[in-house]
Design a protein around this motif. Structure first.
Motif, PDB file in Angstrom:
ATOM      1  N   HIS A   1       0.845  -1.194   0.000  1.00  0.00           N
ATOM      2  CA  HIS A   1       0.000   0.000   0.000  1.00  0.00           C
ATOM      3  C   HIS A   1       0.881   1.245   0.000  1.00  0.00           C
ATOM      4  CE1 HIS A   1      -4.045  -1.759   0.770  1.00  0.00           C
ATOM      5  NE2 HIS A   1      -3.316  -2.767   1.246  1.00  0.00           N
TER       6      HIS A   1
ATOM      7  N   LEU B   1      -5.782   1.911   2.013  1.00  0.00           N
ATOM      8  CA  LEU B   1      -5.143   1.393   3.218  1.00  0.00           C
ATOM      9  C   LEU B   1      -6.103   1.465   4.405  1.00  0.00           C
ATOM     10  CD1 LEU B   1      -2.709   0.340   4.797  1.00  0.00           C
ATOM     11  CD2 LEU B   1      -1.932   2.719   5.027  1.00  0.00           C
TER      12      LEU B   1
ATOM     13  N   ARG C   1      -8.393  -1.437   4.289  1.00  0.00           N
ATOM     14  CA  ARG C   1      -7.701  -2.701   4.606  1.00  0.00           C
ATOM     15  C   ARG C   1      -7.406  -2.796   6.102  1.00  0.00           C
ATOM     16  NH1 ARG C   1      -6.958  -7.097   5.337  1.00  0.00           N
ATOM     17  NH2 ARG C   1      -5.256  -8.470   4.685  1.00  0.00           N
TER      18      ARG C   1
ATOM     19  N   VAL D   1       1.362  -5.747  10.670  1.00  0.00           N
ATOM     20  CA  VAL D   1       1.453  -4.650   9.703  1.00  0.00           C
ATOM     21  C   VAL D   1       2.920  -4.252   9.608  1.00  0.00           C
ATOM     22  CG1 VAL D   1       0.829  -2.254   9.168  1.00  0.00           C
ATOM     23  CG2 VAL D   1      -0.861  -3.793  10.210  1.00  0.00           C
TER      24      VAL D   1
ATOM     25  N   VAL E   1      -0.582  -6.646   6.082  1.00  0.00           N
ATOM     26  CA  VAL E   1      -0.561  -5.394   5.317  1.00  0.00           C
ATOM     27  C   VAL E   1       0.874  -4.900   5.254  1.00  0.00           C
ATOM     28  CG1 VAL E   1      -1.206  -2.957   5.291  1.00  0.00           C
ATOM     29  CG2 VAL E   1      -2.923  -4.674   5.850  1.00  0.00           C
TER      30      VAL E   1
END
Length: 410
Positions: free
Chosen positions: A125, A136, A139, A149, A230
């Protein structure tokens, strides 16, 4: 005949330049058009806040420029012909058209840069744009507690994003991967505070760890793999590619080469500002891509254009730095004071006071877009005979438009 000025891009620099020109020149003498893909001003320095679910104040351009004489053209720039003095644009309906200019201000700025790392463009992202920040945001909202993350990049954007995510979602496992040491450009006081905040927020830091690939569920580094539900990529910016495809003299990175007034060295009717320009700062060191660099170049270009058209005195103030303002969530901040050429000094402001300072800077930057002469009284001056270039005329040259030593102060 009106002198046609087109400003491409309405980020901090483009919007400031358009507004400042509108306050420097008589409306009957110039046709001032601002081309931008979105109808609202985007506070790019707040994209990490938008990504974690915070709402930002809407700032429509039509309200911001109401009564100024700036015409907003909502369209995407798809090409520039610097020799013919035309810009190709495509609107939201897919209609393509051409705009002719006498003076062009190129402020298309920059976008995220994956540096060609495999998988980064497909799986990571970005928060260099509002659409990216909103993707983002969606998500992150869908992540369950404990999911990992990974923020890649230890620069200002990475620091702000990692701390904002960790503060707003303490249930997530947030880590930051940096090629060097954490905050290695900061003063000792700044580095100590940065580590204190990261430790307090539970952010894991992987230092001196280059990322070599990104996949859907992990990132690969020199030392192995890190799980990542992520991945946020913040390793720097790349300039918009359009300038590189023109006959404008540019650098290998695609930045337009300009003189001290932000005027193209190859096409004197073109000015480049912000991230799109290769600007020399103190000591000949190129200015870094940032709002702090861009806004002074917008002032410089707008005042230089107005001076050349009205017979005024050219601006001579060179851009310089004073500090780096870093938000570390909503309750902590770091203000690193620097030399004119952006090298850290010992002094640094930390804690809640620094967070308030950074918030004032962000508010001030947005206020400055709507008030590009900083609230000072201005006088619109007439364009002198012979300074406005008629349609179809050859490009002006420095010899054809001499710089007269007449004051154009507000």
């Amino acid at each position: 005949m009106q002198h046609r000025i087109i400003v491409l891009g309405a980020g901090y620099t483009g919007a400031v330049a358009a507004g400042r020109l509108a306050r420097r020149l008589r409306r009957e003498d110039v046709a001032l058009t601002l081309v931008n893909a979105e109808p609202d001003f985007v506070e790019r320095v707040r994209m990490h806040q938008l990504a974690v679910g915070q709402e930002l104040m809407p700032r429509p351009f039509r309200e911001m420029f109401a009564g100024t004489g700036v015409e907003l053209r909502q369209a995407t720039v798809t090409g520039v012909d610097a020799d013919r003095r035309t810009v190709t644009v495509t609107d939201a309906a897919g209609t393509t058209g051409e705009l002719a200019y006498d003076t062009l201000v190129y402020a298309l700025g920059s976008r995220w840069d994956t540096h060609g790392v495999p998988g980064a463009a497909e799986h990571a992202h970005e928060i260099a744009s509002r659409p990216g920040a909103l993707r983002l945001r969606e998500r992150l909202a869908g992540l369950a507690a404990g999911e990992p993350v990974v923020v890649v990049g230890g620069g200002l954007t990475g620091l702000e994003a990692a701390t904002e995510i960790a503060e707003s979602r303490p249930d997530l496992d947030v880590s930051l991967v940096a090629r060097g040491d954490l905050g290695d450009w900061l003063s000792p006081r700044g580095r100590r505070h940065l580590r204190k905040v990261f430790d307090g927020l539970g952010i894991t830091v992987h230092e001196r760890t280059p990322v070599t690939a990104v996949a859907a569920g992990h990132v690969t580094t020199d030392g192995g793999t890190l799980p990542a539900a992520v991945t946020l990529w913040t390793t720097g910016f790349a300039v918009h590619p359009i300038a590189k495809a023109t006959t404008l003299e540019s650098t290998g990175t695609g930045q337009i080469v300009v003189d001290g007034t932000m005027r193209s060295v190859s096409h004197p009717e073109v000015y480049a500002i912000g991230d799109a320009a290769m600007v020399e700062g103190p000591g000949g060191k190129p200015l870094r891509m940032s709002c702090a660099s861009g806004v002074p170049t917008a002032w410089q270009a707008a005042d230089a254009i107005a001076a050349r058209l009205t017979g005024g005195k050219l601006p001579t103030t060179a851009p310089r730095y004073f500090n780096q303002c870093i938000s570390l969530g909503r309750r902590e901040g770091l203000i690193q004071y620097v030399t004119a050429d952006d090298r850290s000094v010992r002094a640094a402001l930390t804690g809640r006071l620094a967070a308030r300072y950074k918030e004032l800077v962000c508010k001030g930057a947005a206020w400055g877009v709507a008030n590009p002469t900083l609230g000072l009284p201005t006088r619109r001056r007439p364009v002198l005979p012979g300074r406005a270039t008629p349609a179809g005329a050859p490009a002006a040259t420095p010899e054809a438009t001499p710089d007269a030593p007449v004051d154009t102060a507000a």
